[in-house]
Design an enzyme around this catalytic site. Sequence first.
Site, PDB file in Angstrom:
ATOM      1  N   CYS A 128       0.833  -1.213   0.000  1.00 36.75           N
ATOM      2  CA  CYS A 128       0.000   0.000   0.000  1.00 36.75           C
ATOM      3  C   CYS A 128       0.868   1.264   0.000  1.00 36.75           C
ATOM      4  CB  CYS A 128      -0.965  -0.016   1.183  1.00 36.75           C
ATOM      5  SG  CYS A 128      -0.236  -0.490   2.754  1.00 36.75           S
TER       6      CYS A 128
HETATM    7  N1  LIG Z   1      -4.234  -3.919   5.215  1.00 33.56           N
HETATM    8  C1  LIG Z   1      -3.726  -3.288   4.155  1.00 33.56           C
HETATM    9  O1  LIG Z   1      -3.882  -2.069   3.992  1.00 33.56           O
HETATM   10  C2  LIG Z   1      -2.945  -4.062   3.113  1.00 33.56           C
HETATM   11  C3  LIG Z   1      -2.552  -3.406   1.963  1.00 33.56           C
HETATM   12  C4  LIG Z   1      -1.819  -4.103   0.984  1.00 33.56           C
HETATM   13  C5  LIG Z   1      -1.510  -5.435   1.183  1.00 33.56           C
HETATM   14  N2  LIG Z   1      -1.893  -6.039   2.335  1.00 33.56           N
HETATM   15  C6  LIG Z   1      -1.543  -7.464   2.462  1.00 33.56           C
HETATM   16  O2  LIG Z   1      -2.723  -8.234   2.208  1.00 33.56           O
HETATM   17  C7  LIG Z   1      -2.723  -9.414   3.037  1.00 33.56           C
HETATM   18  C8  LIG Z   1      -3.994  -9.374   3.901  1.00 33.56           C
HETATM   19  O3  LIG Z   1      -3.937  -8.173   4.666  1.00 33.56           O
HETATM   20  P1  LIG Z   1      -5.036  -7.802   5.755  1.00 33.56           P
HETATM   21  O4  LIG Z   1      -4.793  -6.402   6.136  1.00 33.56           O
HETATM   22  O5  LIG Z   1      -6.383  -8.210   5.291  1.00 33.56           O
HETATM   23  O6  LIG Z   1      -4.570  -8.743   6.950  1.00 33.56           O
HETATM   24  P2  LIG Z   1      -5.423  -9.272   8.168  1.00 33.56           P
HETATM   25  O7  LIG Z   1      -6.552  -8.342   8.444  1.00 33.56           O
HETATM   26  O8  LIG Z   1      -4.440  -9.556   9.231  1.00 33.56           O
HETATM   27  O9  LIG Z   1      -5.989 -10.643   7.574  1.00 33.56           O
HETATM   28  C9  LIG Z   1      -5.159 -11.698   7.170  1.00 33.56           C
HETATM   29  C10 LIG Z   1      -6.010 -12.943   7.057  1.00 33.56           C
HETATM   30  O10 LIG Z   1      -5.202 -14.027   6.617  1.00 33.56           O
HETATM   31  C11 LIG Z   1      -5.788 -15.240   7.040  1.00 33.56           C
HETATM   32  N3  LIG Z   1      -4.722 -16.118   7.538  1.00 33.56           N
HETATM   33  C12 LIG Z   1      -4.363 -17.297   6.985  1.00 33.56           C
HETATM   34  N4  LIG Z   1      -3.336 -17.828   7.636  1.00 33.56           N
HETATM   35  C13 LIG Z   1      -3.023 -16.995   8.643  1.00 33.56           C
HETATM   36  C14 LIG Z   1      -2.063 -17.012   9.673  1.00 33.56           C
HETATM   37  N5  LIG Z   1      -1.178 -18.017   9.786  1.00 33.56           N
HETATM   38  N6  LIG Z   1      -2.040 -15.981  10.543  1.00 33.56           N
HETATM   39  C15 LIG Z   1      -2.922 -14.972  10.453  1.00 33.56           C
HETATM   40  N7  LIG Z   1      -3.871 -14.897   9.467  1.00 33.56           N
HETATM   41  C16 LIG Z   1      -3.917 -15.915   8.587  1.00 33.56           C
HETATM   42  C17 LIG Z   1      -6.804 -14.872   8.095  1.00 33.56           C
HETATM   43  O11 LIG Z   1      -8.071 -15.056   7.479  1.00 33.56           O
HETATM   44  P3  LIG Z   1      -8.930 -16.371   7.815  1.00 33.56           P
HETATM   45  O12 LIG Z   1      -9.033 -16.374   9.313  1.00 33.56           O
HETATM   46  O13 LIG Z   1     -10.208 -16.142   7.141  1.00 33.56           O
HETATM   47  O14 LIG Z   1      -8.129 -17.516   7.286  1.00 33.56           O
HETATM   48  C18 LIG Z   1      -6.564 -13.422   8.379  1.00 33.56           C
HETATM   49  O15 LIG Z   1      -7.735 -12.738   8.708  1.00 33.56           O
HETATM   50  C19 LIG Z   1      -1.430  -9.348   3.857  1.00 33.56           C
HETATM   51  O16 LIG Z   1      -0.434 -10.100   3.245  1.00 33.56           O
HETATM   52  C20 LIG Z   1      -1.072  -7.872   3.840  1.00 33.56           C
HETATM   53  O17 LIG Z   1       0.296  -7.626   4.012  1.00 33.56           O
HETATM   54  C21 LIG Z   1      -2.620  -5.405   3.288  1.00 33.56           C
END
Ligand SMILES: NC(=O)c1ccc[n+]([C@@H]2O[C@H](COP(=O)([O-])OP(=O)(O)OC[C@H]3O[C@@H](n4cnc5c(N)ncnc54)[C@H](OP(=O)(O)O)[C@@H]3O)[C@@H](O)[C@H]2O)c1
Length: 304
Positions: A128
């Site tokens: 991001c």
């Molecule tokens: N937040 C942002 O602004 C943003 C921007 C660009 C990229 N990203 C990237 O996009 C991805 C998702 O980001 P997010 O912000 O949605 O993250 P998040 O809110 O922490 O969600 C990650 C999800 O991954 C799943 N998961 C599967 N294996 C996991 C594990 N071992 N530990 C924790 N979670 C696990 C879980 O969903 P389930 O419980 O449904 O399996 C968890 O809710 C990440 O790689 C992040 O770096 C995020």
Amino acid sequence: MKKKICIVGVSGYVSEKLIHLISKHKHVDEISLVSSSMAGKKLFDVYPSMRDYFSDNIRIDEIDFKKINSHDLVFLCVPHNESSKLVDKITTKIIDLSRDYRLTKTYGLPEIYKEEIRNSELVANPGCYATACILAVYPIRHLVSEVIFHGISGYSGAGRMASQKFDYENNIIAYKLTDHHHVAEIKKVLDLDISFVPHVVDVFSGIMITAILYLKEAIDIPTIKKQYTEFYRNSFTEPVSQIPSVKEVVNTPLCKVYVHDEQQINKLIVVSVIDNLMKGSASQAIENMNLMFGFPTNTALSDY
Ligand SMILES: NC(=O)c1ccc[n+]([C@@H]2O[C@H](COP(=O)([O-])OP(=O)(O)OC[C@H]3O[C@@H](n4cnc5c(N)ncnc54)[C@H](OP(=O)(O)O)[C@@H]3O)[C@@H](O)[C@H]2O)c1
């Protein structure tokens, strides 16, 4: 022909946004959801507001590669080092939202890599902060010797779990002053000497980058602005004539870029803003999907 889409990772911030955007995609007729923590539940149990967007209450599955591989494309919305455990077992198109493949596979920034994205089976969606930093500089990178980026982000940038661990309320937090993990991807794309200093503030979503560009020589501002306008024609990045605010882009797929009119002895200030959950992740992932399937890039993204 309509497409079948699978989203792996359901409970996170990015997947919530992505599920919402996919619900509006006219070329998608089947969505499967895979979760490590929510398997067996139904979509409306996890996100009650999705009732407004889906007619069916989708059952959330546990991971099953045979089923995942029956889809036309898989979005991996899981943390870094988790995507790389899955990718080798997936035989269909992939858009990975984590940082696992950003330095080695097609970098999913459509403003720059449209043709590569069209022809890729695995696209790494950019970070991001990296999206906002790169878009602030890319059209004039050949004129620049060094850039210092100041980044300010809403707390959703850290993900749902991590964002609960920090004391963001009424607070401003600087962190990773020299070693933020997005530095490598910014450097790789811009091929410049850069510094990046991130801060988190008490706002849910949105990123503002203030970039100080050291130019190789003085160049008149109208020439610089013209380069931005020409480079970003027909994209979701809009050069603007006033300093943009984060509110202008939250819940939109846009990046707004402002070049300040006063150049101080070969120094130029550029401000860019995005929503980290849209252009910084979910809407950019939809742009990439549209390119990979040959759909118009604004499909499912024009309604904001
Ligand atoms: N937040 C942002 O602004 C943003 C921007 C660009 C990229 N990203 C990237 O996009 C991805 C998702 O980001 P997010 O912000 O949605 O993250 P998040 O809110 O922490 O969600 C990650 C999800 O991954 C799943 N998961 C599967 N294996 C996991 C594990 N071992 N530990 C924790 N979670 C696990 C879980 O969903 P389930 O419980 O449904 O399996 C968890 O809710 C990440 O790689 C992040 O770096 C995020």
